[in-house]
Design an enzyme around this catalytic site. Sequence first.
Site, short mmCIF file in Angstrom:
data_model
loop_
_atom_site.label_atom_id
_atom_site.label_comp_id
_atom_site.label_asym_id
_atom_site.label_seq_id
_atom_site.Cartn_x
_atom_site.Cartn_y
_atom_site.Cartn_z
CE1 TYR A 1 -3.45 2.61 0.24
CE2 TYR A 1 -2.86 2.96 2.54
CZ TYR A 1 -3.57 3.33 1.42
OH TYR A 1 -4.41 4.41 1.47
CE1 TYR B 1 -2.62 0.46 5.85
CE2 TYR B 1 -0.28 0.92 5.92
CZ TYR B 1 -1.32 0.07 5.64
OH TYR B 1 -1.06 -1.19 5.13
N1 LIG Z 1 -7.78 -3.40 1.47
C1 LIG Z 1 -6.97 -2.40 1.21
O1 LIG Z 1 -7.35 -1.24 1.21
C2 LIG Z 1 -5.53 -2.71 0.84
C3 LIG Z 1 -4.78 -1.76 0.10
C4 LIG Z 1 -3.47 -2.06 -0.24
C5 LIG Z 1 -2.92 -3.27 0.16
N2 LIG Z 1 -3.68 -4.17 0.89
C6 LIG Z 1 -3.05 -5.41 1.31
O2 LIG Z 1 -3.72 -6.50 0.73
C7 LIG Z 1 -3.44 -7.67 1.51
C8 LIG Z 1 -4.73 -8.40 1.77
O3 LIG Z 1 -5.56 -7.64 2.61
P1 LIG Z 1 -7.10 -7.35 2.33
O4 LIG Z 1 -7.30 -5.89 2.53
O5 LIG Z 1 -7.53 -7.96 1.07
O6 LIG Z 1 -7.82 -8.02 3.58
P2 LIG Z 1 -8.23 -9.52 3.96
O7 LIG Z 1 -8.89 -9.42 5.27
O8 LIG Z 1 -8.97 -10.18 2.84
O9 LIG Z 1 -6.82 -10.26 4.05
C9 LIG Z 1 -5.94 -10.20 5.12
C10 LIG Z 1 -5.73 -11.63 5.56
O10 LIG Z 1 -4.60 -11.71 6.43
C11 LIG Z 1 -4.87 -12.74 7.34
N3 LIG Z 1 -3.93 -12.68 8.46
C12 LIG Z 1 -3.81 -11.73 9.43
N4 LIG Z 1 -2.82 -12.07 10.27
C13 LIG Z 1 -2.30 -13.24 9.81
C14 LIG Z 1 -1.26 -14.09 10.25
N5 LIG Z 1 -0.54 -13.82 11.36
N6 LIG Z 1 -1.00 -15.23 9.55
C15 LIG Z 1 -1.72 -15.54 8.45
N7 LIG Z 1 -2.72 -14.76 7.98
C16 LIG Z 1 -2.99 -13.62 8.65
C17 LIG Z 1 -6.33 -12.49 7.73
O11 LIG Z 1 -6.91 -13.62 8.35
C18 LIG Z 1 -6.92 -12.20 6.36
O12 LIG Z 1 -7.37 -13.39 5.74
C19 LIG Z 1 -2.72 -7.18 2.77
O13 LIG Z 1 -1.33 -7.32 2.60
C20 LIG Z 1 -3.09 -5.71 2.79
O14 LIG Z 1 -2.18 -4.91 3.52
C21 LIG Z 1 -4.97 -3.91 1.23
#
Ligand SMILES: NC(=O)c1ccc[n+]([C@@H]2O[C@H](COP(=O)([O-])OP(=O)(O)OC[C@H]3O[C@@H](n4cnc5c(N)ncnc54)[C@H](O)[C@@H]3O)[C@@H](O)[C@H]2O)c1
Length: 304
Positions: free
Chosen positions: A180, A190
């Site tokens: 991000y 954040y």
């Molecule tokens: N949603 C946004 O706005 C956004 C923007 C940019 C990047 N991202 C990144 O995208 C990726 C996915 O996130 P998302 O937003 O789709 O949410 P999401 O909730 O679908 O995915 C996050 C996942 O991480 C898992 N998780 C948390 N701690 C963990 C651990 N210790 N071991 C294994 N799994 C663990 C959660 O159970 C969840 O399934 C992340 O890296 C997030 O930072 C998200």
Amino acid sequence: MLNIDLTGRRALVAGVADDGGYGFAIAKSLAEAGAFVSVGTWPPALNIFMNLLERGKMDESRRMSNGELMQFEKIYPLDAAFDTLADAPEDIRGNKRYRDAGDFSIDGLANRIRGDFGEQSLDIVVHSLANGPEVRKPLLDTSRGGYLTAVGVSAYSLVAMVSRLSPLMRRGGSFLSLTYMASEKVIPGYGGGMSSAKAALESDTRTLAFEAGRKYGLRVNTISAGPFASRAASAIGIIDKMVEYCAANSPLPNPLTAEEVGVAAAFLSSPLASGITGTTIYVDKGYHSMGMAVTASGDAGKSE
Ligand SMILES: NC(=O)c1ccc[n+]([C@@H]2O[C@H](COP(=O)([O-])OP(=O)(O)OC[C@H]3O[C@@H](n4cnc5c(N)ncnc54)[C@H](O)[C@@H]3O)[C@@H](O)[C@H]2O)c1
């Protein structure tokens, strides 16, 4: 026609526990392209996830363009905070949501994949997980423990996965993570060291690309995705505001969908991207290219 063909390839998407995030959308795109897809799921979320699947609550989102439901080849318990089971403290190992999961560490994941599919059985690994326990706190108020957990779970876990899973991968394979832009520009709210974790993740993407490229012939990239109201993002507390602000101020003024990230991930994971490694690719409707908000309300410049 040029198309993304992942027939016969095997993928692992780490960080799927529901159908509302980027990991699920990426898994679906990989499956649409013909890959076998397994997922890694955080043990505390595993039971709910299995229940939702078994009770058909995700059938609609699992439905693919050919009418079939996306199937997961395997669902592995994974806590990416731990490299080996011995690293997990006793209270976690004894916890009711962990104790029947077997070896839920990154090492355990590699061993299970080796046991299920053998050596040289994996082509695509997607790291789609993050956790910052103090994400709602400004960096100034973040504890050392909160900061190190954010960096450990959200960034070091990629290093550990590349280290332990590379030997199982076929040449030409691909690692991909999700980052991000708070890594490079200030996004107030954040917090908790999550911006630091994403900066580390992007830097490590370059170094890992070099090392895994030379050692194993593998690629490593990261997608810098725009804001999206997943379960994890909702924990930040300001996600709706972030989505609205970005949509209003981006070159393409409408909210980013998880599917847009999913198809970009499928491309980057495919042989079509064989020349791309060590790179942060923006999938954010162009928001990163802006240097000024369009207007206070974001209305000006909006396409008709
Ligand atoms: N949603 C946004 O706005 C956004 C923007 C940019 C990047 N991202 C990144 O995208 C990726 C996915 O996130 P998302 O937003 O789709 O949410 P999401 O909730 O679908 O995915 C996050 C996942 O991480 C898992 N998780 C948390 N701690 C963990 C651990 N210790 N071991 C294994 N799994 C663990 C959660 O159970 C969840 O399934 C992340 O890296 C997030 O930072 C998200």
